[in-house]
Design a protein around this motif. Structure first.
Motif, PDB file in Angstrom:
ATOM      1  N   CYS A 283       0.828  -1.219   0.000  1.00  0.00           N
ATOM      2  CA  CYS A 283       0.000   0.000   0.000  1.00  0.00           C
ATOM      3  C   CYS A 283       0.859   1.263   0.000  1.00  0.00           C
ATOM      4  O   CYS A 283       0.357   2.348  -0.297  1.00  0.00           O
ATOM      5  CB  CYS A 283      -0.914   0.029   1.225  1.00  0.00           C
TER       6      CYS A 283
ATOM      7  N   LEU B 117      -6.192   1.073  -0.895  1.00  0.00           N
ATOM      8  CA  LEU B 117      -6.594   0.800   0.489  1.00  0.00           C
ATOM      9  C   LEU B 117      -7.547  -0.396   0.524  1.00  0.00           C
ATOM     10  O   LEU B 117      -8.523  -0.435  -0.229  1.00  0.00           O
ATOM     11  CB  LEU B 117      -7.286   2.044   1.055  1.00  0.00           C
TER      12      LEU B 117
ATOM     13  N   ARG C 184      -8.070  -2.140   6.784  1.00  0.00           N
ATOM     14  CA  ARG C 184      -8.164  -0.731   6.385  1.00  0.00           C
ATOM     15  C   ARG C 184      -7.689   0.174   7.520  1.00  0.00           C
ATOM     16  O   ARG C 184      -6.881   1.076   7.310  1.00  0.00           O
ATOM     17  CB  ARG C 184      -9.612  -0.419   6.003  1.00  0.00           C
TER      18      ARG C 184
ATOM     19  N   VAL D 112      -4.425   2.675   7.433  1.00  0.00           N
ATOM     20  CA  VAL D 112      -4.567   4.121   7.643  1.00  0.00           C
ATOM     21  C   VAL D 112      -3.697   4.569   8.813  1.00  0.00           C
ATOM     22  O   VAL D 112      -3.036   5.616   8.746  1.00  0.00           O
ATOM     23  CB  VAL D 112      -6.049   4.512   7.859  1.00  0.00           C
TER      24      VAL D 112
ATOM     25  N   VAL E 289      -2.761   5.470  -0.815  1.00  0.00           N
ATOM     26  CA  VAL E 289      -3.292   5.645   0.538  1.00  0.00           C
ATOM     27  C   VAL E 289      -2.673   6.888   1.191  1.00  0.00           C
ATOM     28  O   VAL E 289      -3.389   7.736   1.744  1.00  0.00           O
ATOM     29  CB  VAL E 289      -2.998   4.391   1.406  1.00  0.00           C
TER      30      VAL E 289
END
Length: 155
Positions: free
Chosen positions: A66, A73, A80, A84, A126
């Motif tokens: 990612c 994402l 997820r 993040v 992302v």
């Protein structure tokens, strides 16, 4: 007699000035050494933080893609949220690195660090989306965002 005293005073004053010049040169050399040590120490701190983020990536298999392989994402909530959070930490580290390299004299790797940040932003939808959404949180990174590159689409 006054003339002798004046000559002696002049000689002492000249020696004093030479000694002061020598001390000033030594102080300047010491400041240069201190700046170099500060630059190395600050760079080490940033790289140590980056290693911690990479360790988190290792703890979440597949997450590295990612950030370095343009993977979007994930849609699954647990993955997820982890991605993040890692992106937020990575953005903090990248910003700290830029700040350190720009503000510490003697940091010879400022340009290389900014190139690394640009590379990560290009290869991480992302991170790009996060920085675009919260540009005030990471202003150094906002300035490095690639133009005309879309944010992530969930997979």
């Amino acid at each position: 007699m006054a003339a002798i005293a004046a000559v002696v005073a002049l000689g002492v004053s000249a020696l004093s000035m030479l000694y002061l010049a020598r001390q000033t040169k030594a102080a300047a050399e010491q400041a240069k050494i201190s700046n170099a040590v500060a630059a190395v120490s600050a760079n080490d701190m940033v790289l140590r933080s980056l290693r911690e983020v990479h360790t988190l990536m290792l703890q979440h298999p597949g997450s590295r893609r990612c950030f370095y392989d343009s993977m979007p994402l994930p849609t699954e909530t647990g993955r997820r949220d982890a991605i993040v959070t890692i992106a937020e930490l990575l953005a903090d580290v990248l910003t700290s690195g830029i700040h350190v390299h720009r503000n510490i004299p003697g940091s010879a790797s400022a340009e290389a660090w900014e190139d690394y940040c640009r590379s990560v932003l290009v290869s991480s939808p992302v991170l790009r989306d996060l920085v675009r959404t919260h540009s005030a949180w990471w202003p150094y990174l906002s300035a490095l965002l690639p133009v005309n590159q879309p944010g992530p689409a969930a997979c």
